[in-house]
Design a protein around this motif. Structure first.
Motif, PDB file in Angstrom:
ATOM      1  N   VAL A 289       5.272 -16.829  10.028  1.00  0.00           N
ATOM      2  CA  VAL A 289       4.920 -17.276   8.710  1.00  0.00           C
ATOM      3  C   VAL A 289       4.624 -16.205   7.813  1.00  0.00           C
ATOM      4  N   PHE A 290       3.675 -15.282   8.133  1.00  0.00           N
ATOM      5  CA  PHE A 290       3.136 -14.264   7.496  1.00  0.00           C
ATOM      6  C   PHE A 290       4.243 -13.193   6.929  1.00  0.00           C
ATOM      7  N   PHE A 291       5.216 -13.130   7.794  1.00  0.00           N
ATOM      8  CA  PHE A 291       6.220 -12.007   7.486  1.00  0.00           C
ATOM      9  C   PHE A 291       7.434 -12.664   6.604  1.00  0.00           C
ATOM     10  N   HIS A 292       7.399 -13.970   6.764  1.00  0.00           N
ATOM     11  CA  HIS A 292       8.755 -14.707   5.929  1.00  0.00           C
ATOM     12  C   HIS A 292       8.339 -15.580   5.040  1.00  0.00           C
ATOM     13  N   GLU A 293       7.140 -15.704   4.698  1.00  0.00           N
ATOM     14  CA  GLU A 293       6.658 -16.890   3.814  1.00  0.00           C
ATOM     15  C   GLU A 293       6.451 -15.999   2.527  1.00  0.00           C
ATOM     16  N   GLN A 294       6.913 -16.669   1.294  1.00  0.00           N
ATOM     17  CA  GLN A 294       6.891 -16.086   0.130  1.00  0.00           C
ATOM     18  C   GLN A 294       5.572 -16.581  -0.828  1.00  0.00           C
ATOM     19  N   ASP A 295       5.232 -17.706  -0.401  1.00  0.00           N
ATOM     20  CA  ASP A 295       4.149 -18.266  -1.071  1.00  0.00           C
ATOM     21  C   ASP A 295       2.834 -17.569  -0.786  1.00  0.00           C
ATOM     22  N   ALA A 296       2.045 -17.018  -1.772  1.00  0.00           N
ATOM     23  CA  ALA A 296       0.865 -16.121  -1.492  1.00  0.00           C
ATOM     24  C   ALA A 296      -0.286 -16.698  -0.552  1.00  0.00           C
ATOM     25  N   GLU A 297      -0.480 -18.164  -0.966  1.00  0.00           N
ATOM     26  CA  GLU A 297      -1.523 -18.900  -0.510  1.00  0.00           C
ATOM     27  C   GLU A 297      -1.295 -19.191   1.234  1.00  0.00           C
ATOM     28  N   MET A 298      -0.042 -19.490   1.288  1.00  0.00           N
ATOM     29  CA  MET A 298       0.498 -19.750   2.893  1.00  0.00           C
ATOM     30  C   MET A 298       0.379 -18.580   3.537  1.00  0.00           C
ATOM     31  N   LYS A 299       0.869 -17.354   2.986  1.00  0.00           N
ATOM     32  CA  LYS A 299       0.783 -16.105   3.564  1.00  0.00           C
ATOM     33  C   LYS A 299      -0.674 -15.695   4.018  1.00  0.00           C
ATOM     34  N   GLU A 300      -1.687 -15.995   3.055  1.00  0.00           N
ATOM     35  CA  GLU A 300      -3.143 -15.702   3.373  1.00  0.00           C
ATOM     36  C   GLU A 300      -3.669 -16.468   4.599  1.00  0.00           C
ATOM     37  N   LEU A 301      -3.207 -17.586   4.724  1.00  0.00           N
ATOM     38  CA  LEU A 301      -3.732 -18.763   5.634  1.00  0.00           C
ATOM     39  C   LEU A 301      -2.940 -18.119   6.916  1.00  0.00           C
ATOM     40  N   ALA A 302      -1.893 -17.753   6.699  1.00  0.00           N
ATOM     41  CA  ALA A 302      -1.494 -16.999   7.962  1.00  0.00           C
ATOM     42  C   ALA A 302      -2.107 -16.088   8.532  1.00  0.00           C
ATOM     43  N   ARG A 303      -2.341 -15.207   7.846  1.00  0.00           N
ATOM     44  CA  ARG A 303      -3.264 -13.745   7.865  1.00  0.00           C
ATOM     45  C   ARG A 303      -4.553 -14.035   8.500  1.00  0.00           C
ATOM     46  N   GLU A 304      -5.304 -14.939   7.981  1.00  0.00           N
ATOM     47  CA  GLU A 304      -6.383 -15.459   8.576  1.00  0.00           C
ATOM     48  C   GLU A 304      -6.295 -16.116  10.099  1.00  0.00           C
ATOM     49  N   GLU A 305      -5.510 -16.752  10.156  1.00  0.00           N
ATOM     50  CA  GLU A 305      -4.920 -17.299  11.588  1.00  0.00           C
ATOM     51  C   GLU A 305      -4.612 -16.172  12.565  1.00  0.00           C
ATOM     52  N   ILE A 306      -3.943 -15.251  12.109  1.00  0.00           N
ATOM     53  CA  ILE A 306      -3.632 -14.038  12.812  1.00  0.00           C
ATOM     54  C   ILE A 306      -4.570 -13.289  13.435  1.00  0.00           C
ATOM     55  N   ASP A 307      -5.839 -13.069  12.378  1.00  0.00           N
ATOM     56  CA  ASP A 307      -6.936 -12.409  12.654  1.00  0.00           C
ATOM     57  C   ASP A 307      -7.972 -13.214  13.700  1.00  0.00           C
ATOM     58  N   SER A 308      -7.958 -14.670  13.606  1.00  0.00           N
ATOM     59  CA  SER A 308      -8.779 -15.305  14.270  1.00  0.00           C
ATOM     60  C   SER A 308      -8.020 -15.431  15.847  1.00  0.00           C
ATOM     61  N   LEU A 309      -6.954 -15.528  15.901  1.00  0.00           N
ATOM     62  CA  LEU A 309      -6.035 -15.725  17.251  1.00  0.00           C
ATOM     63  C   LEU A 309      -6.293 -13.991  17.953  1.00  0.00           C
ATOM     64  N   GLU A 310      -6.227 -13.161  17.390  1.00  0.00           N
ATOM     65  CA  GLU A 310      -6.195 -11.892  17.948  1.00  0.00           C
ATOM     66  C   GLU A 310      -7.705 -11.652  18.292  1.00  0.00           C
ATOM     67  N   ALA A 311      -8.612 -12.123  17.664  1.00  0.00           N
ATOM     68  CA  ALA A 311      -9.879 -11.986  18.087  1.00  0.00           C
ATOM     69  C   ALA A 311     -10.200 -12.872  19.519  1.00  0.00           C
ATOM     70  N   GLN A 312      -9.592 -13.877  19.702  1.00  0.00           N
ATOM     71  CA  GLN A 312      -9.754 -14.772  20.694  1.00  0.00           C
ATOM     72  C   GLN A 312      -9.110 -14.213  22.063  1.00  0.00           C
ATOM     73  N   LEU A 313      -7.833 -13.682  21.682  1.00  0.00           N
ATOM     74  CA  LEU A 313      -6.948 -13.455  22.843  1.00  0.00           C
ATOM     75  C   LEU A 313      -7.540 -12.721  24.060  1.00  0.00           C
ATOM     76  N   PRO A 314      -8.382 -11.649  23.711  1.00  0.00           N
ATOM     77  CA  PRO A 314      -8.911 -10.746  24.994  1.00  0.00           C
ATOM     78  C   PRO A 314      -9.753 -11.617  26.003  1.00  0.00           C
ATOM     79  N   ALA A 315     -10.735 -12.311  25.299  1.00  0.00           N
ATOM     80  CA  ALA A 315     -11.515 -13.341  26.097  1.00  0.00           C
ATOM     81  C   ALA A 315     -10.779 -14.305  26.786  1.00  0.00           C
ATOM     82  N   LEU A 316      -9.635 -15.097  26.369  1.00  0.00           N
ATOM     83  CA  LEU A 316      -8.724 -15.817  26.778  1.00  0.00           C
ATOM     84  C   LEU A 316      -8.168 -15.175  27.960  1.00  0.00           C
ATOM     85  N   GLU A 317      -7.533 -13.888  27.865  1.00  0.00           N
ATOM     86  CA  GLU A 317      -7.093 -13.260  28.930  1.00  0.00           C
ATOM     87  C   GLU A 317      -8.021 -12.697  30.154  1.00  0.00           C
ATOM     88  N   GLU A 318      -9.245 -12.426  29.594  1.00  0.00           N
ATOM     89  CA  GLU A 318     -10.151 -12.168  30.806  1.00  0.00           C
ATOM     90  C   GLU A 318     -10.436 -13.562  31.474  1.00  0.00           C
TER      91      GLU A 318
END
Length: 366
Positions: free
Chosen positions: A66-95
């Motif tokens: 979504v972040f790389f292909h979405e044109q709508d700025a608001e949708m892009k920002e929401l996708a960026r927030e979700e990316i940040d959140s998921l990237e923060a969660q992944l190390p603990a889930l992998e552990e």
């Protein structure tokens, strides 16, 4: 190697065991059924952790799309927030997946027999043994564990010279195994007139309860005696021989040494129930003795003694003047002694679990 590659084939094995558990031939073989049931629950736990990790990986890929292909700025920002959140969660889930992949101690899910004995320190040691017993019973209330006292010997001024009790619940041994060892107390005893600080000790043993088919006992060789239980309980206690004592000659398969095991049980006023509980304790003691070589082998390979090893090792100090508890195995110190003695011990158990898991992950190269 990617963590997902390590778990390939586990789902197939999980479904295969699930089918085996419905097979009448497997159900009839209790030892095999229990072993497969444990393996089923171990795999179920791994797969649940894996599915949480996989779901997060898929959601991250979708958010990046979504972040790389979405044109709508608001949708892009929401996708960026979700990316940040998921990237923060992944190390603990992998552990978590890595920890679940570690071989589980087959004893962890068992109920236990706990023994607290006063050590050096005379009357003060017996009082401290009583304090430890109260600490554990308060903790059991929080955890929802049930306990029943099998036998005890009171100290001259209170507390216990020895108290033996059964604890039942979920994952009891896995939770309490870290408590085995020598607990040391530093405080001014109530009997001390000069106000001097004394050091006393009590030993705690946590033994996983043995299942019937795990230990071979020739019941015909058990010598039984009955006696009248002492203590409170009314006239029935003095008139009825409800207390039982068993003697059993056991040969150590590791050393060939023969020794007598003596067990007393006065837990109930019902003699058959006391016999049944004494027999259960006999199984547990033999199981513990036969598995000590296995436990020693694990301890010798480890640089720390977190959950195994020498029961004569000093594991923890309770310093009353400073309100301090120190667990010597992992250098863990806290200053909330009053709450700790009131059953708030989960923090140190969690710290020991984390330390052991870190050690085991290193050993397994995960």
């Amino acid at each position: 190697m990617d963590i997902l590659q390590k778990i390939e084939g586990l789902e197939g094995k999980f479904h295969e065991i699930n089918l085996l558990l419905t097979d009448p031939a497997v159900i009839a073989d209790q030892a095999r059924y229990v072993r497969l049931n444990r393996e089923y629950h171990d795999l179920e736990r791994v797969l649940k952790a894996t599915n949480r990790y996989k779901q997060a990986v898929m959601e991250l890929a979708s958010a990046k799309e979504v972040f790389f292909h979405e044109q709508d700025a608001e949708m892009k920002e929401l996708a960026r927030e979700e990316i940040d959140s998921l990237e923060a969660q992944l190390p603990a889930l992998e552990e978590d997946v890595k920890i679940q992949l570690l071989p589980q101690d087959p004893e962890d899910g068992k109920n236990v027999v706990m023994e607290i004995r006063s050590g050096t320190g005379g009357d003060e040691a017996a009082l401290f043994a009583g304090d430890l017993f109260r600490m554990y019973t308060k903790y059991f209330e929080v955890k929802g564990f049930k306990y029943s006292v099998s036998s005890f010997s009171e100290g001259a001024v209170g507390g216990y010279k020895e108290i033996i009790f059964n604890v039942t619940g979920q994952n009891v041994y896995g939770t309490l195994k870290y408590e085995s060892g020598v607990h040391r107390v530093q405080r001014v005893p109530a009997t001390e007139t000069q106000g001097r600080l004394h050091t006393s000790a009590a030993t705690v043993a946590v033994l996983p309860e043995a299942d019937e088919f795990e230990v071979h006992i020739n019941e015909g060789e058990i010598k039984w005696e009955t006696f009248r239980s002492g203590g409170a309980g009314g006239q029935n206690v003095n008139k009825v021989e409800s207390g039982v004592r068993l003697r059993y000659m056991w040969k150590n398969p590791n050393t060939g040494e023969v020794q007598e095991i003596l067990i007393e049980c006065t837990e109930t006023r019902d003699q058959p129930k006391n016999k049944e509980r004494a027999l259960s304790r006999l199984r547990t003691q033999i199981y513990d003795k036969e598995h000590q070589k296995y436990i020693d082998d694990i301890a010798s390979r480890r640089k720390t003694m977190v959950s195994t090893g020498d029961r004569s090792a000093k594991i923890r100090t309770y310093n009353y003047p400073q309100g301090r508890i120190t667990d010597h195995r992992i250098g863990y110190t806290i200053y909330n002694l009053a709450a700790f003695m009131d059953g708030d011990i989960q923090g140190v158990i969690d710290a020991l679990t984390v330390a052991e898991n870190a050690e085991r992950l290193k050993e397994a190269n995960l």
